[in-house]
Design a protein around this motif. Sequence first.
Motif, PDB file in Angstrom:
ATOM      1  N   THR A 167      40.152  69.872  62.647  1.00 48.03           N
ATOM      2  CA  THR A 167      38.973  69.656  63.044  1.00 48.03           C
ATOM      3  C   THR A 167      38.133  70.832  62.478  1.00 48.03           C
ATOM      4  O   THR A 167      38.485  72.097  62.546  1.00 48.03           O
ATOM      5  CB  THR A 167      38.746  69.587  64.433  1.00 48.03           C
ATOM      6  OG1 THR A 167      39.619  68.552  64.895  1.00 48.03           O
ATOM      7  CG2 THR A 167      37.341  69.400  64.933  1.00 48.03           C
ATOM      8  N   ILE A 168      37.162  70.819  61.686  1.00 52.53           N
ATOM      9  CA  ILE A 168      36.062  71.869  61.481  1.00 52.53           C
ATOM     10  C   ILE A 168      35.173  72.094  62.183  1.00 52.53           C
ATOM     11  O   ILE A 168      34.358  71.071  62.581  1.00 52.53           O
ATOM     12  CB  ILE A 168      35.615  71.521  60.000  1.00 52.53           C
ATOM     13  CG1 ILE A 168      36.868  71.201  59.011  1.00 52.53           C
ATOM     14  CG2 ILE A 168      35.010  72.549  59.523  1.00 52.53           C
ATOM     15  CD1 ILE A 168      36.481  70.860  57.595  1.00 52.53           C
ATOM     16  N   THR A 169      34.718  73.395  62.744  1.00 49.33           N
ATOM     17  CA  THR A 169      33.886  73.456  63.620  1.00 49.33           C
ATOM     18  C   THR A 169      33.153  74.816  63.331  1.00 49.33           C
ATOM     19  O   THR A 169      33.742  75.739  62.201  1.00 49.33           O
ATOM     20  CB  THR A 169      34.092  73.622  65.028  1.00 49.33           C
ATOM     21  OG1 THR A 169      32.824  73.708  65.765  1.00 49.33           O
ATOM     22  CG2 THR A 169      34.933  74.813  65.445  1.00 49.33           C
ATOM     23  N   THR A 170      32.036  75.564  63.693  1.00 48.79           N
ATOM     24  CA  THR A 170      31.285  76.631  63.418  1.00 48.79           C
ATOM     25  C   THR A 170      32.058  77.743  64.147  1.00 48.79           C
ATOM     26  O   THR A 170      32.791  77.530  65.228  1.00 48.79           O
ATOM     27  CB  THR A 170      29.911  76.813  63.791  1.00 48.79           C
ATOM     28  OG1 THR A 170      29.599  76.174  65.193  1.00 48.79           O
ATOM     29  CG2 THR A 170      29.195  75.890  62.795  1.00 48.79           C
ATOM     30  N   VAL A 171      32.031  78.846  63.565  1.00 46.59           N
ATOM     31  CA  VAL A 171      32.642  80.100  64.017  1.00 46.59           C
ATOM     32  C   VAL A 171      31.981  80.586  65.365  1.00 46.59           C
ATOM     33  O   VAL A 171      32.296  80.832  66.417  1.00 46.59           O
ATOM     34  CB  VAL A 171      32.747  81.288  63.020  1.00 46.59           C
ATOM     35  CG1 VAL A 171      33.208  82.583  63.844  1.00 46.59           C
ATOM     36  CG2 VAL A 171      33.614  80.889  62.000  1.00 46.59           C
ATOM     37  N   LYS A 172      30.559  80.438  65.075  1.00 42.89           N
ATOM     38  CA  LYS A 172      29.438  80.622  66.359  1.00 42.89           C
ATOM     39  C   LYS A 172      29.045  79.630  67.124  1.00 42.89           C
ATOM     40  O   LYS A 172      28.871  78.540  66.353  1.00 42.89           O
ATOM     41  CB  LYS A 172      28.167  81.261  65.690  1.00 42.89           C
ATOM     42  CG  LYS A 172      28.566  83.107  65.823  1.00 42.89           C
ATOM     43  CD  LYS A 172      27.154  83.783  65.609  1.00 42.89           C
ATOM     44  CE  LYS A 172      27.389  84.848  64.706  1.00 42.89           C
ATOM     45  NZ  LYS A 172      26.849  84.961  63.338  1.00 42.89           N
ATOM     46  N   GLY A 173      29.411  79.467  68.343  1.00 43.19           N
ATOM     47  CA  GLY A 173      28.685  78.227  69.096  1.00 43.19           C
ATOM     48  C   GLY A 173      29.613  76.963  68.862  1.00 43.19           C
ATOM     49  O   GLY A 173      28.992  75.836  68.872  1.00 43.19           O
ATOM     50  N   GLY A 174      30.844  77.102  68.356  1.00 43.39           N
ATOM     51  CA  GLY A 174      31.634  75.900  67.978  1.00 43.39           C
ATOM     52  C   GLY A 174      32.115  74.934  68.961  1.00 43.39           C
ATOM     53  O   GLY A 174      31.815  75.322  70.207  1.00 43.39           O
ATOM     54  N   ALA A 175      32.627  73.997  68.547  1.00 35.21           N
ATOM     55  CA  ALA A 175      33.142  73.002  69.747  1.00 35.21           C
ATOM     56  C   ALA A 175      34.283  73.728  70.427  1.00 35.21           C
ATOM     57  O   ALA A 175      35.099  74.474  69.733  1.00 35.21           O
ATOM     58  CB  ALA A 175      33.673  71.647  69.137  1.00 35.21           C
ATOM     59  N   ASP A 176      34.747  73.168  71.613  1.00 39.51           N
ATOM     60  CA  ASP A 176      35.761  73.915  72.195  1.00 39.51           C
ATOM     61  C   ASP A 176      37.044  73.097  72.276  1.00 39.51           C
ATOM     62  O   ASP A 176      38.208  73.433  72.287  1.00 39.51           O
ATOM     63  CB  ASP A 176      35.542  74.241  73.610  1.00 39.51           C
ATOM     64  CG  ASP A 176      34.814  73.197  74.516  1.00 39.51           C
ATOM     65  OD1 ASP A 176      33.887  73.830  75.130  1.00 39.51           O
ATOM     66  OD2 ASP A 176      35.019  72.099  74.151  1.00 39.51           O
ATOM     67  N   LYS A 177      37.007  71.787  71.823  1.00 36.22           N
ATOM     68  CA  LYS A 177      38.183  70.847  71.846  1.00 36.22           C
ATOM     69  C   LYS A 177      38.320  70.231  70.538  1.00 36.22           C
ATOM     70  O   LYS A 177      37.211  69.606  70.058  1.00 36.22           O
ATOM     71  CB  LYS A 177      38.064  69.818  72.826  1.00 36.22           C
ATOM     72  CG  LYS A 177      39.170  69.907  73.853  1.00 36.22           C
ATOM     73  CD  LYS A 177      39.123  68.793  74.973  1.00 36.22           C
ATOM     74  CE  LYS A 177      39.593  67.413  74.644  1.00 36.22           C
ATOM     75  NZ  LYS A 177      39.193  66.474  75.726  1.00 36.22           N
ATOM     76  N   ALA A 178      39.326  70.322  69.967  1.00 38.09           N
ATOM     77  CA  ALA A 178      39.618  69.579  68.532  1.00 38.09           C
ATOM     78  C   ALA A 178      39.602  68.122  68.603  1.00 38.09           C
ATOM     79  O   ALA A 178      40.070  67.619  69.777  1.00 38.09           O
ATOM     80  CB  ALA A 178      40.931  70.066  67.827  1.00 38.09           C
TER      81      ALA A 178
END
Length: 611
Positions: A282-293
């Motif tokens: 799962t790709i998310t942002t470093v800042k303010g990213g998702a907390d669950k894959a």
Amino acid sequence: MTDLSKIRNFSIIAHIDHGKSTLADRLIQVCGGLTDREMSEQVLDNMDIEKERGITIKAQTVRLNYTARDGETYELNLMDTPGHVDFAYEVSRSLAACEGALLVVDAAQGVEAQTLANVYQSIEHDHEIVPVINKVDLPAAEPDRVAEEIEEIVGIQATGSWQEGGSVHTSAKTGLGIEDVLEALVARIPPPQGNRDAPLKASLVDSWYDPYLGVVILVRVIDGVLKKGLEVRFMQGGTQHLVDRVGCFTPKRTDLPDIGPGEIGFITAQIKEVEQARVGDTITTVKGGADKALPGYKEVQPVVFCGLFPVDAADFEKLRESIGKLRLNDASFSYEMESSAALGFGFRAGFLGLLHLEIIQERLSREYDLDLITTAPSVVYRVHLGHTKNEDAKVVDIHNPADWPDVNRIDTVEEPWIKATIYTPDEYLGAILKLCQDRRGVQTNLTYVGGRAQVTYELPLNEVVFDFYDRLKSISRGYASFDYEQIGLREGDLVKMNIMVNAEAVDALSLIVHRSVAEERGRGMCERLKDLIPRHLFKIPIQAAIGGKIIARETIAALRKDVTAKCYGGDISRKKKLLDKQKKGKARMREYGNVSIPQEAFIAALRMGEE
Ligand SMILES: Nc1nc2c(ncn2[C@@H]2O[C@H](COP(=O)(O)OP(=O)(O)OP(=O)(O)O)[C@@H](O)[C@H]2O)c(=O)[nH]1
């Protein structure tokens, strides 16, 4: 960024040769993705081997813009999926990125086993499936019968017109019905859902190595937006990267400002190895990213192993380089160095399945021009060792016969089993049942559908990795189709069989076999070797042994005298030529217990042959 309601993401499910690539090309053509000249090459299958064997290995995605009969323009993302069981996990990730699928069935051939496995997967992903009956131009086409067959076997509606929820009839060859396919896609496959303002969540669908761009990552954005310049985090891999390019394939590579929710596209992020971009992450942002894959991530493990050795020992470095290059693009195979007394230096490599093994082997010989010897494929055995005075009991996983522990320490051995589904015309059923029975199979189901039989067997994987598929194809004259899934480990009476030539064990020929078939296999191997090893000046015993016990034996009679000596008396240059030739021949021989075994003998001996 496209309005969600105007996006359709779909894949094409088809049995080999039913016309998936041809249909995909037509869809691209109608949507104006390529000029006629560019169309002359089939686009989706882009590797040579894929073309020749007709198998799609790497998923590719094409974005099409289609102006429908309702006047609206839709963004269609066609996700190509690998068509083989060895790549089941990749298939599942591709399917998870779509909301629907086209099920392409040949109007003359009907439904095949492999199609079924993929359809069921697609159904599990809650896909809307649109049946497409292709090749209706063929004289042997029976679209109505095939529609009924689809309903009966797959369990989805296929009779009636596509507007009524039935199937689309096409000829990808002549172009008939192609627009109907596009209309059916728009009308029946639901648009994706997603939230532009939520934290970024994108699923890593596939990755491959491009010499100019580095690793290219195919993504499906679930929520949020992927843009150039974004710092992203791979939630499973735990690494961080800077996105430096965002785009899609039309099928030409096209840069885009961003990829929004529901969309499929690619990114690059200065990644050097595909290993760092694992399918399912799962790709998310470093800042303010998702907390669950996202769910469904799995680390793929090789299941079939074999030794790869250069025929010419001088090619070892070349082999090392080539394997390294291949691995750059395929994180699913593994390798480590191995040395064998018979074959010299080489590698022990692990693959997702037999087809995967063959593909890598073929690429090595074709693209890198290497002559290889492959040792008998082996599966991974779980060996339970009892405790001794100095050591505790423990469990080890073994995939190389050379590492097989001392028999006295082995308590039990477990081996992987599979569930195989075979689909065959009636007339070959008897021979197929016998084959499965001979391979320790346990029949679990047998049904008939329209003059064809579908049989399921549970089989030990080690009986299948040998030559099961080849045998199946040859006894059914190519008509049977075969598909399998792993069903876990079971205890088995497995032993290591050594082959001894003139009393010396030949490591490359050692095998792990079930005790019940050991004698037969041993005898077969000894008989083949007897014909393959040239006569020497002395008698050569060839034996198969389990531990110290000989289970089969053949003898090669001695040559009576040196027959070559008098043949070439006078002509010096001729004699020299002959000596040179002998020298070269020698390089391709291996010495065992004073016996020279020609390289070819290893390869031939490992082929199970028509027993
Ligand atoms: N007569 C006829 N032949 C077709 C049609 N569609 C495809 N073919 C032929 O069927 C063969 C297989 O087509 P492909 O499109 O390569 O099949 P595929 O399903 O992509 O097969 P793989 O890529 O091998 O999985 C080719 O020789 C095509 O030319 C059709 O509608 N009518």
